[in-house]
Design a protein around this motif. Sequence first.
Motif, mmCIF file in Angstrom:
data_model
loop_
_atom_site.group_PDB
_atom_site.id
_atom_site.type_symbol
_atom_site.label_atom_id
_atom_site.label_comp_id
_atom_site.label_asym_id
_atom_site.label_seq_id
_atom_site.Cartn_x
_atom_site.Cartn_y
_atom_site.Cartn_z
ATOM 1 N N ASN A 73 5.808 43.294 3.683
ATOM 2 C CA ASN A 73 7.125 42.111 3.352
ATOM 3 C C ASN A 73 6.572 40.899 3.867
ATOM 4 O OD1 ASN A 73 8.493 43.719 1.459
ATOM 5 N ND2 ASN A 73 9.489 44.755 3.033
ATOM 6 N N TYR A 74 5.418 40.560 4.213
ATOM 7 C CA TYR A 74 5.007 39.185 4.507
ATOM 8 C C TYR A 74 5.147 38.324 3.544
ATOM 9 C CZ TYR A 74 2.449 41.788 8.401
ATOM 10 O OH TYR A 74 2.367 42.276 9.663
ATOM 11 N N GLN A 75 4.941 36.863 3.821
ATOM 12 C CA GLN A 75 4.996 35.914 2.946
ATOM 13 C C GLN A 75 4.056 36.322 1.659
ATOM 14 O OE1 GLN A 75 6.550 32.716 3.395
ATOM 15 N NE2 GLN A 75 5.801 31.679 1.499
ATOM 16 N N ILE A 118 -9.762 39.238 6.483
ATOM 17 C CA ILE A 118 -9.517 38.844 5.195
ATOM 18 C C ILE A 118 -8.266 37.808 5.376
ATOM 19 C CG2 ILE A 118 -8.751 39.481 2.828
ATOM 20 C CD1 ILE A 118 -10.340 42.247 4.711
ATOM 21 N N ASP A 119 -8.231 36.575 5.026
ATOM 22 C CA ASP A 119 -6.976 35.876 4.765
ATOM 23 C C ASP A 119 -6.617 35.574 3.466
ATOM 24 O OD1 ASP A 119 -7.408 35.496 7.736
ATOM 25 O OD2 ASP A 119 -8.522 33.493 7.692
ATOM 26 N N VAL A 120 -5.425 35.627 3.149
ATOM 27 C CA VAL A 120 -4.831 35.196 1.867
ATOM 28 C C VAL A 120 -3.885 34.222 1.898
ATOM 29 C CG1 VAL A 120 -3.878 36.225 -0.255
ATOM 30 C CG2 VAL A 120 -5.531 37.752 0.983
ATOM 31 N N ALA A 121 -4.113 33.086 1.163
ATOM 32 C CA ALA A 121 -3.006 32.144 1.333
ATOM 33 C C ALA A 121 -1.669 32.294 0.643
ATOM 34 C CB ALA A 121 -3.737 30.681 0.458
ATOM 35 N N HIS A 122 -0.804 31.730 1.426
ATOM 36 C CA HIS A 122 0.661 31.684 0.820
ATOM 37 C C HIS A 122 0.657 31.205 -0.368
ATOM 38 C CE1 HIS A 122 2.021 32.302 5.358
ATOM 39 N NE2 HIS A 122 1.501 33.078 4.986
ATOM 40 N N TYR A 123 0.143 29.943 -0.875
ATOM 41 C CA TYR A 123 0.190 29.220 -2.059
ATOM 42 C C TYR A 123 -1.292 28.868 -2.450
ATOM 43 C CZ TYR A 123 5.010 28.960 -0.054
ATOM 44 O OH TYR A 123 6.068 29.221 0.524
ATOM 45 N N TRP A 124 -1.179 28.384 -3.761
ATOM 46 C CA TRP A 124 -2.525 27.651 -4.286
ATOM 47 C C TRP A 124 -2.258 26.174 -3.727
ATOM 48 C CZ3 TRP A 124 -6.460 29.523 -6.784
ATOM 49 C CH2 TRP A 124 -6.371 30.798 -7.246
ATOM 50 N N TYR A 125 -3.268 25.722 -3.144
ATOM 51 C CA TYR A 125 -3.164 24.107 -2.419
ATOM 52 C C TYR A 125 -4.062 23.468 -3.107
ATOM 53 C CZ TYR A 125 -0.817 26.529 1.523
ATOM 54 O OH TYR A 125 0.057 27.267 2.191
#
Length: 125
Positions: A73-75, A118-125
Amino acid sequence: MTNIRTGRHTCFDRMVLDLNGNPAGYSVKYVSELTGIGSGKEVSTTGGARLEILLKAGASPSYNPGATVKTLNYQTFRQQVWLGSFEGQTKVGMSTRARLPMRVFVPSGPDQGSRLVIDVAHYWY
């Protein structure tokens, strides 16, 4: 592979797989379903997308993932999924909120080991 860690950052969620050495190879991609490495059996998850991590390295016999599905349940990250280690390969899954941008890299250390990050963004920037 000796351990899996996750964390929350300002702009992204991160998963780190700790390794005893350098991996022979890896694949990180969005898939329609997450399946066990030996069984091919689908593992149900929540979230809008599924990220499959295939590591060409076996899991340490001392590594105990606990439950097959761990709720985060992260962002961005919803659930971490242990898909198994079989014939020198390890498979892990992550359900995410959506198919968001990601980056993958392998830094050296500590000692003779390395890490698959592995980094996954919170939003499309």
